[in-house]
Design an enzyme around this catalytic site. Structure first.
Site, PDB file in Angstrom:
ATOM      1  N   GLU A   1      -4.651  -2.753  22.743  1.00  0.00           N
ATOM      2  CA  GLU A   1      -3.984  -1.500  23.094  1.00  0.00           C
ATOM      3  C   GLU A   1      -4.823  -0.719  24.102  1.00  0.00           C
ATOM      4  O   GLU A   1      -6.033  -0.635  23.933  1.00  0.00           O
ATOM      5  CB  GLU A   1      -3.754  -0.655  21.834  1.00  0.00           C
ATOM      6  CG  GLU A   1      -2.859  -1.345  20.804  1.00  0.00           C
ATOM      7  CD  GLU A   1      -2.668  -0.536  19.523  1.00  0.00           C
ATOM      8  OE1 GLU A   1      -3.202   0.595  19.445  1.00  0.00           O
ATOM      9  OE2 GLU A   1      -2.002  -1.022  18.612  1.00  0.00           O
TER      10      GLU A   1
ATOM     11  N   GLY B   1       0.826  -1.193   0.000  1.00  0.00           N
ATOM     12  CA  GLY B   1       0.000   0.000   0.000  1.00  0.00           C
ATOM     13  C   GLY B   1       0.866   1.250   0.000  1.00  0.00           C
ATOM     14  O   GLY B   1       2.078   1.197  -0.232  1.00  0.00           O
TER      15      GLY B   1
ATOM     16  N   HIS C   1       1.862   2.824  19.298  1.00  0.00           N
ATOM     17  CA  HIS C   1       1.067   3.117  18.096  1.00  0.00           C
ATOM     18  C   HIS C   1       1.282   4.562  17.640  1.00  0.00           C
ATOM     19  O   HIS C   1       0.360   5.367  17.582  1.00  0.00           O
ATOM     20  CB  HIS C   1      -0.423   2.853  18.365  1.00  0.00           C
ATOM     21  CG  HIS C   1      -1.202   2.599  17.113  1.00  0.00           C
ATOM     22  ND1 HIS C   1      -2.362   1.855  17.098  1.00  0.00           N
ATOM     23  CD2 HIS C   1      -1.005   2.988  15.820  1.00  0.00           C
ATOM     24  CE1 HIS C   1      -2.841   1.799  15.859  1.00  0.00           C
ATOM     25  NE2 HIS C   1      -2.035   2.487  15.081  1.00  0.00           N
TER      26      HIS C   1
ATOM     27  N   ARG D   1      -1.185  -3.706  11.920  1.00  0.00           N
ATOM     28  CA  ARG D   1      -2.180  -4.073  12.919  1.00  0.00           C
ATOM     29  C   ARG D   1      -1.643  -5.221  13.753  1.00  0.00           C
ATOM     30  O   ARG D   1      -1.058  -6.168  13.240  1.00  0.00           O
ATOM     31  CB  ARG D   1      -3.504  -4.465  12.262  1.00  0.00           C
ATOM     32  CG  ARG D   1      -4.312  -3.296  11.725  1.00  0.00           C
ATOM     33  CD  ARG D   1      -4.851  -2.430  12.867  1.00  0.00           C
ATOM     34  NE  ARG D   1      -5.702  -1.345  12.415  1.00  0.00           N
ATOM     35  CZ  ARG D   1      -5.290  -0.109  12.177  1.00  0.00           C
ATOM     36  NH1 ARG D   1      -3.993   0.189  12.324  1.00  0.00           N
ATOM     37  NH2 ARG D   1      -6.144   0.828  11.809  1.00  0.00           N
TER      38      ARG D   1
END
Length: 321
Positions: free
Chosen positions: A262, A152, A281, A233
């Site tokens: 998380e 991506g 994150h 992820r």
């Protein structure tokens, strides 16, 4: 006039995104998501809401069914696995993401994790703080092989940075052959990538196919000197299997920006494993990416409320109503 809920924690009343929405005649309310949010609090926050700019809240079919006015959801990021897009579509709710909005931020962060892992920077700083003076040899990135899982926007942005460091780049992806045009990348099957790469960096979306993709069998295929990097992820990685692989020397270590749950639970198998470093994150969290996310997210909300979303990810489900 529509009522718009904003839960992304870095967006604030009066900022550019808020001004854009209000400038288009809408009212806004900010309910920043901090930590975990239970379903009932989500239902309460969505009451009377026509559209929402959201972070990673679990917007399940049950929650969405109790938001009768809701017409549009926009993720201020790329991943949308926390939203039941099929249920949203059946309810007539468009779901959009912001593809590529933080690609540069994620790419630079990925190189930061690679450098930190290769040179043992976290171990060194932690040792100095504890009163020692670690002097372990690190490794240069030049001449090593980086394996990208996914192709991506973020993975594509990693490629020129990795090449600038003299790395060889492999990639495994399901994108069409017509999109695999970068001569700096050699496209291979996952099994070859795992066996060949010195660093494996995860950039794929979380789907039924990729959930638990990196499991014990995957780690067994990797080099014992390999490092895993994950900025995608957490659920793509089987965390107990990763902890076991690092602890037993199956692979050398891991630098994780994302985890399955998380914040990281106290009883996570990833805790206290030498060689595993967990960050909070942060890959897409730069001032520049946040500003772009807020502005582009607000623009997408307005477009979706006008019936012309640009980045809807559940069009198929909407059409099947």
């Amino acid at each position: 006039m529509s009522h718009i809920l904003i839960t992304t924690d870095y967006l604030r009343p009066g900022d550019e995104s808020d001004q854009y929405l209000r400038g288009h005649g809408h009212t806004t309310v900010h309910e920043p998501m901090t930590g975990r949010r239970d379903p009932e609090s989500l239902v309460a926050a969505l009451a009377g809401t026509d559209a929402a700019l959201v972070a990673n809240e679990p917007l399940t079919a049950e929650v969405l069914s109790r938001a009768p006015r809701l017409r549009a959801l926009v993720r201020t990021g790329v991943g949308y696995d926390s939203i039941d897009i099929a249920a949203a579509g059946k309810l007539g709710i468009t779901v959009s993401n912001l593809p590529g909005v933080n690609a540069n931020a994620v790419a630079e962060y990925t190189l930061g994790l690679l450098l930190a892992a290769a040179r043992h920077l976290v171990h060194s700083a932690t040792g100095v703080r504890a009163g020692s003076w670690p002097r372990e040899d690190g490794h240069e990135l030049r001449g090593s092989t980086l394996g990208l899982i996914g192709y991506g926007a973020a993975a594509r942005a990693v490629v020129p940075l990795a090449r600038a460091f003299g790395m060889n780049v492999l990639c495994t992806t399901n994108v069409p052959e017509t999109e695999r045009t970068d001569p700096a990348v050699r496209f291979v099957e996952l099994s070859e990538l795992l066996a060949t790469a010195d660093y494996v960096s995860v950039h794929t979306a979380l789907t039924d196919r990729t959930r638990g993709l990196l499991d014990a069998s995957a780690f067994a295929r990797m080099k014992t000197t390999a490092i895993l990097i994950n900025t995608a992820r957490g659920a793509i990685v089987d965390e107990p299997a990763l902890a076991d692989a690092v602890r037993t020397g199956g692979i050398a270590g891991a630098a994780l920006d994302v985890v399955h749950e998380e914040p990281l639970p106290a009883d996570s198998p990833l805790r206290d494993v030498d060689g595993i470093v967990v960050h909070s994150h942060l890959a897409g969290q730069t001032a520049e990416a946040r500003r772009a996310s807020g502005i582009k997210g607000a623009e997408e909300v307005v477009a979706a409320l006008d019936g012309r979303p640009r980045f809807a990810v559940n069009t198929l489900f909407l059409q099947s109503r």
